[in-house]
Design an enzyme around this catalytic site. Sequence first.
Site: not given
Ligand code: SAH
Ligand code: SF4
Length: 354
Positions: A88, A108, A115, A211-213, A287, A329
């Site tokens: 997608e 992934c 995610c 992506s720190l979180h 999200n 995202c």
């Molecule tokens: N794999 C890479 C890039 C794709 S994800 C990464 O993880 O950085 C893009 C961003 O969306 C990342 O910061 C990820 O942590 C965030 N993300 C993943 N699931 C999410 C969700 N359900 N709600 C908001 N952000 C999310």
């Molecule tokens: Fe993969 Fe990024 Fe999703 Fe983590 S947030 S599972 S690294 S796509």
Amino acid sequence: MRAREFIPDVQRVLDDRVEPAYRLEQAYRALCSGLVRDWEEVSALPKSLRAALSAEVPAAVLELAHIWRANDGTRKYLFRTHDGDLIETVMIPERSRRTVCISTQVGCPMGCTFCATGTLGIKRSLNAREIAEQAFVVTRDIAPERLTNVVVMGMGEPFLNYNQTLLALKVLNDADGFSLAARSIAVSTSGLVDKIRRFADEPEQFHLAISLHTPFEKERKMIMPVASRYSIPELMSAAAYYVEHTRRKLFFEYTLLADVNDQQRHVEALAELLDHPLYHLNLLRFNWTDTGFVATSKSAAKKFLHYARELGLSATLRPSRGKDIEAACGQLAVRGLRGQPQRAAVPFAQSSPT
Ligand code: SAH
Ligand code: SF4
């Protein structure tokens, strides 16, 4: 020009026919315009060559299976690869910007627990052509409006597919290719430390987001398996290397999860961890995905933002886009892919080579 690396199959056909060298450039420019999906549409090439190319190598490697349109103008594209994999891509319009969010892998392997893509596991990495073509197709779809930005934030961990992702970005940036400014292109990584350093040494001025979180080691391990491989000090040392070598702003992605990483103590620890004039904190409310997490409320997210700014951080709270079509995202999961025989979402060490 990146044509030789990007379309070696076309080069082979041209070599077999002993075509002049500029034909490769013409073919490359046509594909990178984003407006061509069939060799017959490339009027710069002679008819016989168009026919030969059509017979031997496809101009388009992705089949566009579906487009969803959200109420806010966001569009989500479902693509089928030549071997039947589904990926997608998302296009997000905002004022004068048209941003495409592209995928680099089918699924992934990183297994971040919040995610949707992470719940899929990994099938395979995409090649540069499949990665760049997502931007080409969106270009064609939104014409005469133009694509202004590319973010590598779709499905997959781009730094697990480093070489093909970088080649795709170089083609998108190439003045003879898609010709998008490097500063209009950004990559997001879950934090592969060695690749962050390598990315810092690339000559192009692409942007980077990490992506720190959460600023806390124990919590990060609970939501991001990658944290067991690289500690936060190791990650921050790579971040410091990046800004020292590039002098570019570095973005830290932070998805706000209710009662997990959205408390006052998080802001306070972040203020210490991200104390650098080039660091920027990008907040985003979670999200919805079927993972058991809950989004921080809008008002609590705003409070988090204000407190972060009060403590001296450069920070913004990004709005979620395209939620009604599950294009936001973290929501890219290709409905129906789950449960298919892919490799499990566990240690990324077993994923494909770069
Ligand atoms: N794999 C890479 C890039 C794709 S994800 C990464 O993880 O950085 C893009 C961003 O969306 C990342 O910061 C990820 O942590 C965030 N993300 C993943 N699931 C999410 C969700 N359900 N709600 C908001 N952000 C999310
Ligand atoms: Fe993969 Fe990024 Fe999703 Fe983590 S947030 S599972 S690294 S796509």
